[in-house]
Motif scaffolding. Structure first.
Motif, PDB file in Angstrom:
ATOM      1  N   GLN A  94       0.837  -1.215   0.000  1.00 20.70           N
ATOM      2  CA  GLN A  94       0.000   0.000   0.000  1.00 20.70           C
ATOM      3  C   GLN A  94       0.864   1.255   0.000  1.00 20.70           C
ATOM      4  O   GLN A  94       0.409   2.321  -0.462  1.00 20.70           O
ATOM      5  N   ASN A 131       3.413   1.508  -1.835  1.00 20.51           N
ATOM      6  CA  ASN A 131       4.011   1.480  -3.175  1.00 20.51           C
ATOM      7  C   ASN A 131       5.526   1.262  -3.098  1.00 20.51           C
ATOM      8  O   ASN A 131       6.311   1.878  -3.832  1.00 20.51           O
ATOM      9  N   THR A 159       7.719  -4.074  -5.983  1.00 24.08           N
ATOM     10  CA  THR A 159       7.663  -4.136  -7.441  1.00 24.08           C
ATOM     11  C   THR A 159       7.961  -5.561  -7.886  1.00 24.08           C
ATOM     12  O   THR A 159       8.901  -6.191  -7.362  1.00 24.08           O
ATOM     13  N   VAL A 203       6.554  -4.032 -12.673  1.00 20.00           N
ATOM     14  CA  VAL A 203       5.129  -3.839 -12.388  1.00 20.00           C
ATOM     15  C   VAL A 203       4.972  -3.510 -10.908  1.00 20.00           C
ATOM     16  O   VAL A 203       5.277  -4.349 -10.038  1.00 20.00           O
ATOM     17  N   PRO A 204       4.499  -2.297 -10.543  1.00 21.52           N
ATOM     18  CA  PRO A 204       4.235  -1.978  -9.135  1.00 21.52           C
ATOM     19  C   PRO A 204       3.106  -2.869  -8.582  1.00 21.52           C
ATOM     20  O   PRO A 204       2.062  -3.046  -9.227  1.00 21.52           O
ATOM     21  N   LYS A 232       1.231  -2.301  -6.007  1.00 21.84           N
ATOM     22  CA  LYS A 232       0.050  -1.498  -5.653  1.00 21.84           C
ATOM     23  C   LYS A 232      -0.868  -1.326  -6.858  1.00 21.84           C
ATOM     24  O   LYS A 232      -2.091  -1.223  -6.717  1.00 21.84           O
ATOM     25  N   GLU A 233      -0.304  -1.311  -8.030  1.00 18.65           N
ATOM     26  CA  GLU A 233      -1.110  -1.179  -9.246  1.00 18.65           C
ATOM     27  C   GLU A 233      -1.983  -2.414  -9.469  1.00 18.65           C
ATOM     28  O   GLU A 233      -3.093  -2.290 -10.017  1.00 18.65           O
ATOM     29  N   LEU A 234      -1.517  -3.592  -9.030  1.00 21.16           N
ATOM     30  CA  LEU A 234      -2.319  -4.820  -9.162  1.00 21.16           C
ATOM     31  C   LEU A 234      -3.383  -4.924  -8.067  1.00 21.16           C
ATOM     32  O   LEU A 234      -4.395  -5.608  -8.264  1.00 21.16           O
ATOM     33  N   ASP A 241      -4.985  -2.219  -6.631  1.00 18.80           N
ATOM     34  CA  ASP A 241      -5.842  -1.032  -6.566  1.00 18.80           C
ATOM     35  C   ASP A 241      -6.642  -0.887  -7.863  1.00 18.80           C
ATOM     36  O   ASP A 241      -6.111  -0.386  -8.886  1.00 18.80           O
ATOM     37  N   VAL A 248      -3.396  -9.174 -18.206  1.00 17.36           N
ATOM     38  CA  VAL A 248      -2.793  -7.875 -18.457  1.00 17.36           C
ATOM     39  C   VAL A 248      -1.607  -8.040 -19.416  1.00 17.36           C
ATOM     40  O   VAL A 248      -1.061  -9.148 -19.569  1.00 17.36           O
ATOM     41  N   TYR A 279       2.122  -5.804 -20.540  1.00 24.97           N
ATOM     42  CA  TYR A 279       3.013  -4.696 -20.217  1.00 24.97           C
ATOM     43  C   TYR A 279       4.106  -4.580 -21.283  1.00 24.97           C
ATOM     44  O   TYR A 279       4.546  -5.561 -21.878  1.00 24.97           O
TER      45      TYR A 279
END
Length: 285
Positions: A71, A73, A76, A97-98, A100-102, A104, A113, A115
């Motif tokens: 949370q 961030n 990675t 890939v962060p 937190k992005e997965l 949130d 996904v 990238y």
């Protein structure tokens, strides 16, 4: 500490830069978690020797992440694509890939996904495809060691309190009807019950007369047919007459006396005739 799991299926890559001038590339991918000093998690796919710059793996892997670091961030997921070669493996590209992005927002089902892959020089070249699924949040007690995970407490009246350094875990509540609210009373000795009336011998009241005894087997005594009943025998038969016993000694003595007298007289007569000298004619010789 709160943790989650992320399940990843690394599917494929496409349009990668060919780092081999003549031969076809044999590509594989190394994945690891960056940003958590205590985590040593790493995974490596198989080598695709047929796809070249469009490899396919369909390789599953799983990572455990710290919810708090994610949370913030700080975490990675790093995907390093490499080409296997006899003189030493060579980097093809990389994807960052962060986490937190997965998370949130947190998906409720598996997500697919893609990238952008960047060459070691930083320029984009190629695409990486994978799917992921986020697990439920769990609470880990570090005092219990790795792997001792418990569900996160629920806010509200049913909040679960977990133990730690300050004290042990509370015992689970006892369902109604399955436990004692107080310990059972101690056993005490009870005296034997009193003897009830009617179970002891009671003497007969004054003036009571016992009934006359009954004959044997309950049948009255009757005289047999044709014979008068006699006393002294239980079946009505007359007494047996015993014959008079003979005096064997007396009878034998009388016969012996008579025989002795006869023999004695004959002997005396023979003795007198020998002494007197009588002949057959009656005179002396």
């Amino acid at each position: 500490m709160e943790q989650r799991t992320i399940e990843i299926d690394l599917i494929s890559a496409a349009d990668l830069k060919n780092v081999n001038l003549i031969s076809k590339m044999d590509v594989y991918t190394v994945v690891y978690l960056s940003g958590d000093p205590s985590s040593k998690q790493k995974a490596k796919t198989t080598v695709d020797r047929e796809g070249g710059n469009n490899p396919t793996w369909n390789f599953p892997m799983k990572f455990t992440i710290d919810e708090s670091l994610a949370q913030q961030n700080c975490l990675t997921l790093v995907f390093k694509l490499k080409c296997e070669r006899s003189l030493g493996d060579k980097d093809v590209g990389e994807v960052n890939v962060p986490v937190k992005e997965l998370l949130d927002p947190i998906p409720m089902q598996t997500q697919f996904v893609s990238y952008q892959v960047r060459k070691p020089s930083g320029r984009p070249k190629g695409v990486l495809n994978f799917s992921f699924k986020v697990g439920d949040k769990v609470v880990v007690n570090l005092d219990k060691g790795v792997g001792a995970a418990y569900p996160a407490p629920v806010v509200g009246p049913s909040t679960v309190q977990y133990g730690g350094p300050s004290g042990p875990y509370p015992p689970p509540p006892v369902a109604a009807g399955y436990g004692y609210s107080t310990p059972p009373p101690a056993y005490e000795y009870a005296p034997p019950p009193p003897v009830m009336a009617g179970y002891e011998y009671q003497p007969p009241p004054p003036g009571y007369e016992y009934p006359p005894p009954q004959p044997a087997y309950g049948y009255p005594q009757q005289a047999p047919m044709g014979y008068p009943a006699q006393g002294g025998y239980g079946y009505g038969y007359p007494p047996v007459q015993q014959p008079a016993r003979k005096n064997k000694v007396g009878g034998l003595g009388l016969g012996a006396g008579l025989l002795g007298g006869v023999l004695g007289g004959l002997l005396i007569g023979d003795l007198v005739s020998d002494i007197g000298g009588f002949d057959d004619g009656g005179g002396f010789f």
